[in-house]
Design a protein around this motif. Structure first.
Motif, PDB file in Angstrom:
ATOM      1  N   CYS A  34       0.823  -1.209   0.000  1.00 22.36           N
ATOM      2  CA  CYS A  34       0.000   0.000   0.000  1.00 22.36           C
ATOM      3  C   CYS A  34       0.856   1.258   0.000  1.00 22.36           C
ATOM      4  N   TRP A  35       2.182   1.089   0.079  1.00 24.86           N
ATOM      5  CA  TRP A  35       3.135   2.186  -0.089  1.00 24.86           C
ATOM      6  C   TRP A  35       4.502   1.558  -0.296  1.00 24.86           C
ATOM      7  N   GLY A  36       5.527   2.387  -0.535  1.00 22.49           N
ATOM      8  CA  GLY A  36       6.859   1.849  -0.773  1.00 22.49           C
ATOM      9  C   GLY A  36       7.613   1.620   0.520  1.00 22.49           C
ATOM     10  N   GLU A  37       8.128   0.390   0.695  1.00 25.23           N
ATOM     11  CA  GLU A  37       8.922   0.093   1.888  1.00 25.23           C
ATOM     12  C   GLU A  37       9.735  -1.173   1.673  1.00 25.23           C
ATOM     13  N   VAL A  38      10.740  -1.371   2.533  1.00 22.18           N
ATOM     14  CA  VAL A  38      11.387  -2.665   2.652  1.00 22.18           C
ATOM     15  C   VAL A  38      10.393  -3.547   3.408  1.00 22.18           C
ATOM     16  N   GLY A  39       9.786  -4.476   2.710  1.00 16.43           N
ATOM     17  CA  GLY A  39       8.668  -5.176   3.341  1.00 16.43           C
ATOM     18  C   GLY A  39       8.403  -6.539   2.763  1.00 16.43           C
ATOM     19  N   TRP A  40       7.149  -6.966   2.972  1.00 18.48           N
ATOM     20  CA  TRP A  40       6.787  -8.372   2.769  1.00 18.48           C
ATOM     21  C   TRP A  40       6.529  -8.756   1.308  1.00 18.48           C
ATOM     22  N   THR A  41       6.273  -7.814   0.438  1.00 20.14           N
ATOM     23  CA  THR A  41       5.630  -8.130  -0.829  1.00 20.14           C
ATOM     24  C   THR A  41       6.601  -8.613  -1.906  1.00 20.14           C
ATOM     25  N   VAL A  42       6.005  -9.181  -2.988  1.00 23.07           N
ATOM     26  CA  VAL A  42       6.792  -9.588  -4.150  1.00 23.07           C
ATOM     27  C   VAL A  42       6.561  -8.654  -5.334  1.00 23.07           C
ATOM     28  N   ILE A  43       5.577  -7.765  -5.215  1.00 21.29           N
ATOM     29  CA  ILE A  43       5.364  -6.719  -6.209  1.00 21.29           C
ATOM     30  C   ILE A  43       5.144  -5.435  -5.423  1.00 21.29           C
ATOM     31  N   ASP A  44       5.849  -4.378  -5.801  1.00 20.03           N
ATOM     32  CA  ASP A  44       5.858  -3.216  -4.918  1.00 20.03           C
ATOM     33  C   ASP A  44       4.727  -2.243  -5.236  1.00 20.03           C
ATOM     34  N   TYR A  45       4.657  -1.164  -4.469  1.00 23.12           N
ATOM     35  CA  TYR A  45       3.559  -0.218  -4.598  1.00 23.12           C
ATOM     36  C   TYR A  45       3.466   0.366  -6.005  1.00 23.12           C
ATOM     37  N   TYR A  46       4.610   0.524  -6.658  1.00 24.53           N
ATOM     38  CA  TYR A  46       4.626   1.099  -8.001  1.00 24.53           C
ATOM     39  C   TYR A  46       4.503   0.011  -9.077  1.00 24.53           C
ATOM     40  N   LEU A  47       4.083  -1.159  -8.661  1.00 27.15           N
ATOM     41  CA  LEU A  47       3.761  -2.293  -9.533  1.00 27.15           C
ATOM     42  C   LEU A  47       4.986  -2.860 -10.233  1.00 27.15           C
ATOM     43  N   ARG A  48       6.147  -2.699  -9.599  1.00 27.75           N
ATOM     44  CA  ARG A  48       7.367  -3.308 -10.120  1.00 27.75           C
ATOM     45  C   ARG A  48       7.594  -4.660  -9.435  1.00 27.75           C
ATOM     46  N   ARG A  49       7.959  -5.639 -10.241  1.00 23.59           N
ATOM     47  CA  ARG A  49       8.267  -6.955  -9.688  1.00 23.59           C
ATOM     48  C   ARG A  49       9.584  -6.914  -8.918  1.00 23.59           C
ATOM     49  N   LYS A  50       9.578  -7.528  -7.740  1.00 29.68           N
ATOM     50  CA  LYS A  50      10.829  -7.778  -7.036  1.00 29.68           C
ATOM     51  C   LYS A  50      11.440  -9.087  -7.561  1.00 29.68           C
ATOM     52  N   PRO A  51      12.720  -9.340  -7.298  1.00 32.39           N
ATOM     53  CA  PRO A  51      13.281 -10.646  -7.664  1.00 32.39           C
ATOM     54  C   PRO A  51      12.477 -11.807  -7.091  1.00 32.39           C
ATOM     55  N   SER A  52      11.885 -11.608  -5.917  1.00 29.93           N
ATOM     56  CA  SER A  52      11.119 -12.678  -5.286  1.00 29.93           C
ATOM     57  C   SER A  52       9.866 -13.042  -6.071  1.00 29.93           C
ATOM     58  N   TRP A  53       9.343 -12.129  -6.893  1.00 31.52           N
ATOM     59  CA  TRP A  53       8.178 -12.473  -7.734  1.00 31.52           C
ATOM     60  C   TRP A  53       8.521 -13.659  -8.622  1.00 31.52           C
ATOM     61  N   TYR A  54       9.709 -13.607  -9.221  1.00 33.56           N
ATOM     62  CA  TYR A  54      10.118 -14.681 -10.130  1.00 33.56           C
ATOM     63  C   TYR A  54      10.369 -15.983  -9.370  1.00 33.56           C
ATOM     64  N   ALA A  55      10.947 -15.875  -8.178  1.00 39.24           N
ATOM     65  CA  ALA A  55      11.186 -17.085  -7.377  1.00 39.24           C
ATOM     66  C   ALA A  55       9.879 -17.752  -6.993  1.00 39.24           C
ATOM     67  N   VAL A  56       8.899 -16.947  -6.600  1.00 37.88           N
ATOM     68  CA  VAL A  56       7.587 -17.489  -6.256  1.00 37.88           C
ATOM     69  C   VAL A  56       6.925 -18.093  -7.485  1.00 37.88           C
ATOM     70  N   ARG A  57       7.048 -17.441  -8.620  1.00 37.70           N
ATOM     71  CA  ARG A  57       6.471 -17.971  -9.860  1.00 37.70           C
ATOM     72  C   ARG A  57       7.012 -19.370 -10.164  1.00 37.70           C
ATOM     73  N   ARG A  58       8.301 -19.547 -10.004  1.00 42.35           N
ATOM     74  CA  ARG A  58       8.870 -20.876 -10.257  1.00 42.35           C
ATOM     75  C   ARG A  58       8.370 -21.886  -9.233  1.00 42.35           C
ATOM     76  N   ALA A  59       8.273 -21.481  -7.980  1.00 45.48           N
ATOM     77  CA  ALA A  59       7.794 -22.400  -6.945  1.00 45.48           C
ATOM     78  C   ALA A  59       6.350 -22.807  -7.169  1.00 45.48           C
ATOM     79  N   PHE A  60       5.569 -21.936  -7.799  1.00 42.88           N
ATOM     80  CA  PHE A  60       4.142 -22.176  -8.032  1.00 42.88           C
ATOM     81  C   PHE A  60       3.857 -22.774  -9.414  1.00 42.88           C
ATOM     82  N   ALA A  61       4.874 -23.127 -10.175  1.00 43.01           N
ATOM     83  CA  ALA A  61       4.645 -23.654 -11.525  1.00 43.01           C
ATOM     84  C   ALA A  61       3.661 -24.822 -11.473  1.00 43.01           C
TER      85      ALA A  61
END
Length: 834
Positions: free
Chosen positions: A631-658
């Motif tokens: 809901c805002w920009g921070e060092v935090g829990w998410t895999v996609i940030d407030y500005y809708l940019r993917r973090k590296p963890s988005w890709y890691a989760v995507r592979r885990a959820f294949a």
């Protein structure tokens, strides 16, 4: 019979002292000066930003400068014109949705109602107060907590909601929130600043009604041999207070091929409500499936009422035909259309600290990103709000199931009060009926963590809220939507809520919130989890550099400085640096780019390893991490940030959820390999497994034929680990004939202890057309966290992935601009190592 007039758009806004009350309404209705434009739906902060009275509160330290808004009353004003014909109608209804909070509503200077719940709309028949020509609606709102007293908080048992003061953030949280039916997070949470919302967060409209109308269409599917029966209840409203009328009701479902399924009946419309029951048989129905399990077929539903020559159409909507069950017999598993589903996803919070400014486009992007990451579920957390229709429609289209909390979180609630019970019942009734036709909604849940709190936080000193979760809410769900299961809370089940043996679990204190830092940053700790369904766990990580530079708003990039710490999650507690030190490098001398990269890789490692551990165990039927979106920009829990940019963890989760995922785990002296198969096809495979050296010069591999069942987790083989050097190689499992199924890679030491070398990466680019290209990346030796460096606007289907010696992987790139193949670069963490 039915005319809709939207009042959405630009309204006028002003603030007055908090004591400015109903007596001032007539004056303010006609006052000409001192107003600022503001959007509806929208929040006061949007008008204040546009008028230059405050800076964007999500940047820098600006949220601190908005606290004064809680000490003012806020007045929204809108003019509209009335035709003479309106005064001849049976009713003219004003509906204002999302009044946050403590609303007083006026028409032409006269008070027409009070409203104390942002989670259900204010509705009033305003026909008697209308005049031909110009009319003025005025709404007084406040943050809502100003009238809650200490005596209110201490009744009946003296147990109050806690705040973030216990974690060193006294400004975040407010115990008075439990007495106000509005999004609870707005007063601050570990992942959100205090930014108390004051808003008309939903639609504003006028309905002009004549004779009769359709108020609601409820659908319930029933299996009947090879067909489905759609049982419909159409709620009709005859608006004349003593006359009956003859009517005819029709209901049609149209599938995506244009085939229509219909039923109709005559009805004697009595004054007030009449209920028409219809049954529509659908031979060989086209079912709605979660993402990865099949198509998301949607029928178009149209309902119509005829009274004499007058015809009234109910707003058409989409309807996914699916059957939902919750199996709690020795397990905790959702079944969709008779198939047991492993629920893959995360927790959803409001997508903006100012939730009223979330747009349909923002919803669409976030849900598509969840779909592309192979999610099939989001859990709407109980401290947020019931989202707008566009959110659920996007989930319907993309196959994202919704576990839906009712809006209660982390506190005892005052359900000993009659007004509170009445408000909650009306709120729940409205939301359950509103969302019943959405295929995505598969579970209603009483609260977030309050059952857990009764025992472990409040030590059985309060029952505040228990009656709501245990009696009121299940009754509302059963009465309005019996086809959707209800669960009392999250976590819930067993002698002690948050059990691993019964129900769902929030897996926090065993890992991320463990006082032992080494436990927090060690992914293998998740192999010890034996839960039947993990509905919360998480790990923090930093955002992209562009996002960090945006939200620090020109402040120094000092990780110990006030701006960085303001945008640092409460529970981070130096975990990011500890994880970097364990897995990659000493953090003290890192550049910002290195810090952000390693932070993202650590978060990706922790989340993906944990999710794979949950999929690996056949007794576990869900892994939902905390949390998906910001809901805002921070060092935090998410895999996609407030500005809708993917973090590296988005890709890691995507592979885990294949949908097809090979998972290897060490058990004693053996390595076991499981294939998680979410598809509805069984597979006959040849598996290659064993040990390979990092440089590719040595391998100890075997092969076997195996079968994997559809929609299941199948153990394919178990092989001995042997005496191989864990610093010089990896244990793997792969299916050579299926490059679409990524290899399973098992390390026995942390990455930092591996004797990696420069992998000798090469790549080629081919243009596919329509803004797409394919990049083929090959590696001579083991490559860790291979990443594609791309121009702005280019988005890869995969990134930050590992390659085994001799492996090639193809990544698809989509770009909003023509992509120059020579502008694509490829590197990895161990590039350049000797």
């Amino acid at each position: 019979m039915y005319e809709r007039v939207s009042l959405n758009g630009t309204w006028e806004l002003r603030d007055e002292i908090l004591s400015c009350d109903l007596s001032e309404a007539a004056r303010l209705s006609e006052l000409t000066g001192g107003w600022m434009p503001t959007p509806v739906p929208g929040d006061i902060h949007q008008g204040l930003i546009a008028s230059g009275r405050i800076e964007e509160p999500l940047l820098g330290l600006n949220s601190y400068d908005c606290r004064w808004t809680e000490d003012r009353s806020w007045w929204f004003r809108k003019e509209f014109l009335v035709n003479p014909e309106w005064l001849e109608a049976d009713a003219v209804e004003l509906e204002l949705d999302g009044l946050d909070s403590s609303a007083q509503v006026f028409l032409n200077g006269r008070h027409i109602g009070s409203h104390r719940n942002a989670f259900r709309p204010f509705v009033a028949d305003i026909r008697p107060r209308l005049r031909v020509g110009r009319n003025v609606v005025l709404v007084r709102l406040t943050a809502g907590v100003e009238t809650v007293s200490d005596a209110d908080l201490d009744a009946p048992d003296g147990v109050r909601a806690s705040t973030e003061a216990v974690n060193g953030r006294p400004e975040r949280g407010d115990p008075r929130r439990t007495h106000v039916r509005k999004p609870q997070y707005s007063f601050g949470w570990d992942w959100s600043p205090r930014l108390a919302t004051t808003a008309i967060a939903g639609n504003a409209e006028i309905r002009v009604l004549r004779d009769a109308c359709i108020r609601h269409v409820a659908l319930r599917p029933v299996r009947h041999r090879r067909q489905a029966l759609v049982m419909a209840t159409v709620t009709l409203d005859r608006l004349h207070y003593y006359k009956t009328a003859e009517g005819r009701v029709s209901l049609t479902l149209t599938d995506e091929t244009g085939q229509r399924f219909s039923s109709e009946c005559s009805a004697l419309l009595r004054s007030g409500y009449t209920y028409a029951e219809l049954t529509i048989p659908i031979p060989e129905p086209r079912l709605w499936w979660p993402n990865g399990m099949g198509d998301q077929h949607l029928y178009r539903v149209e309902a119509e009422l005829m009274v004499g020559d007058a015809r009234m159409s109910y707003p058409a909507f989409d309807y996914g035909l699916r059957f939902v069950e919750l199996d709690t017999e020795g397990t905790f598993a959702l079944l969709i259309n008779g198939k047991k589903v492993f629920c893959k996803g995360a927790n959803w919070i409001p997508s903006d600290a100012l939730y009223a400014r979330s747009s349909d486009e923002r919803y669409d992007t976030l849900i598509r990103e969840a779909r592309d990451a192979h999610f099939n579920m989001l859990r709407i957390w109980g401290g947020g709000w019931y989202e707008r229709d566009a959110f659920y429609a996007a989930c319907d289209r993309n196959g994202i199931m919704i576990w839906h909390d009712f809006m209660f979180a982390c506190a005892p609630y005052p359900d000993h009060l009659d007004w509170f019970r009445a408000e909650v019942e009306q709120e729940a009734e409205h939301q359950v009926r509103r969302l019943a036709h959405h295929a995505c909604v598969v579970l209603w849940c009483g609260s977030n963590e309050n059952n857990w709190g009764f025992r472990d936080w409040w030590h059985e000193q309060t029952k505040g809220g228990a009656w709501t979760y245990n009696y009121l809410l299940p009754h509302v769900v059963q009465r309005n939507c019996p086809q959707i299961p209800y669960w009392n809370g999250s976590p819930y089940g067993g002698e002690a809520p948050n059990s691993s043996e019964v129900g769902d679990r929030h897996h926090w204190h065993d890992c991320m919130m463990n006082p032992d830092m080494e436990v927090r940053i060690t992914p293998e700790e998740y192999d010890k989890c034996t839960s039947l369904f993990v509905s919360e766990f998480g790990y923090v990580g930093a955002c992209a550099k562009e996002t960090v530079l945006t939200y620090v708003d020109g402040a120094p990039l000092d990780r110990r400085g006030p701006v960085w710490q303001h945008h640092n999650n409460t529970f981070e507690k130096d975990t990011v640096e500890a994880g970097i030190r364990k897995h990659y490098a000493d953090p003290e001398g890192l550049t910002l780019d290195e810090y952000l990269l390693y932070s993202g890789l650590c978060q990706g490692l922790m989340l993906s390893y944990a999710l794979e551990s949950m999929r690996y165990r056949s007794a576990c039927h869900g892994g939902l991490f905390w949390m998906y979106n910001d809901c805002w920009g921070e060092v935090g829990w998410t895999v996609i940030d407030y500005y809708l940019r993917r973090k590296p963890s988005w890709y890691a989760v995507r592979r885990a959820f294949a949908p097809l995922r090979l998972i290897a785990r060490a058990e004693g002296e053996k390595v076991r390999v499981v294939l998680a198969n979410d598809t509805q096809e069984s597979l006959d495979l040849e598996l290659e497994y064993g040990y390979v050296s990092l440089d590719g010069g040595f391998s100890d591999l075997g092969r076997c034929r195996c079968q994997a069942l559809a929609v299941d987790r199948t153990e394919l083989c178990a092989f001995p680990r042997g005496t191989h050097d864990p610093t010089q190689g990896l244990w793997i499992a792969r299916i050579p004939q299926r490059p679409d199924i990524a290899p399973a890679i098992l390390r026995s030491v942390d990455y930092r202890q591996l004797a990696t070398l420069d992998p000798g990466l090469t790549h080629s680019v081919s243009v596919l057309g329509e803004g797409r290209c394919a990049v083929r990346v090959s590696s001579q030796k083991y490559a860790h966290a291979v990443r594609l460096l791309l121009p702005s606007g280019a988005v890869p289907s995969d990134n930050y992935f590992d390659l085994l010696p001799g492996e090639t992987r193809e990544v698809t790139i989509r770009s909003s601009e023509p992509l120059d193949p020579t502008g694509v670069e490829v590197t990895c963490v161990n590039a350049g190592r000797g």
